[in-house]
Design an enzyme around this catalytic site. Sequence first.
Site, PDB file in Angstrom:
ATOM      1  N   LYS A 140      -4.715  -2.185  13.951  1.00 52.99           N
ATOM      2  CA  LYS A 140      -3.959  -1.111  14.596  1.00 52.99           C
ATOM      3  C   LYS A 140      -4.364  -1.026  16.062  1.00 52.99           C
ATOM      4  CE  LYS A 140      -3.095   1.772  10.532  1.00 52.99           C
ATOM      5  NZ  LYS A 140      -3.852   1.123   9.455  1.00 52.99           N
ATOM      6  N   GLU A 190       0.825  -1.207   0.000  1.00 54.80           N
ATOM      7  CA  GLU A 190       0.000   0.000   0.000  1.00 54.80           C
ATOM      8  C   GLU A 190       0.861   1.260   0.000  1.00 54.80           C
ATOM      9  OE1 GLU A 190      -1.435   1.934   3.538  1.00 54.80           O
ATOM     10  OE2 GLU A 190      -1.590  -0.040   4.489  1.00 54.80           O
TER      11      GLU A 190
END
Length: 302
Positions: A159, A25
């Site tokens: 996360k 990404e």
Amino acid sequence: MNLPIKFSDEISNAKDRKLPIVALESTIITHGMPYPQNLKTAIEVEEIVRRHKAVPATIAIINGEISIGMSKPQLTQLAKATEARKLSRADLPLCLSNKKTGSTTVAATMICAKLADISVFATGGIGGVHKNVSETMDISADLNELSRTNVSVIAAGPKAILDIPRTLEVLETLGVPVISYQSNQIPAFWSRNSGLEASIQMNRLSEIADFINSRDIIGLSGGCLIANPVPKKDEISLELMTPIIQKALDKAETNKISGKALTPFLLTEIFELTNGKSLDTNISLIKNNAKVAAELSVLLNV
């Protein structure tokens, strides 16, 4: 209509030769790290993929084209960009139609990787259910994308700024398998252990490759999440990170930071509160994920 995709020479060659390819990404480059660490890390991550016998395909939208694989000058330009848009599923068509430049989140990278027929993707951590979700309704598009797009994502778990138990619950509801690699717990990004037991745990990449192939054989839609803990020498324990994350969340709430601005804000705050250690750990886990993704892509390519 022709797809607005532009392959780099390296990726075109890899596709012609049917070599294993790993998607990477670009939001990590534009919104996840400061310059020049972002550029240095992007180049090093690509080299790790190559060293493990796969081909790296960093993905971004450049002037309205989906760039699959980027040259060093393109990476440098992206690393220095100050106005690159952060793109998820909803914004991707707008950036293409307006001929703009943007970086791809987990969801957008999965979409572009699938269009390019790339089935393995390495990132840092996935988005998910944010804290105080009952008030904000802030849930990342990454979760739905994992349920609908057949790309396997290697990440150091959700996360740690997220509500990890609720994130895992949503993934379970959506039918997304979460495989904890070489650990009986789900990792929490900077920390190897979240305190949450993994429902699927595998110790060998060959097992994971067999699992993915079995899903393909029976025609299950969507991808799977391979949760790969950060190397032990570089982790920050959950005990140390929990109060730091809470301080960052409290500041974001005081400053009314939300939406797409929230994650970059929190990462910057946590960087300051850990005296830069969080960035070092972030870089370590991304490199580790790239290594595992390359090895898995080689097995799947046989």
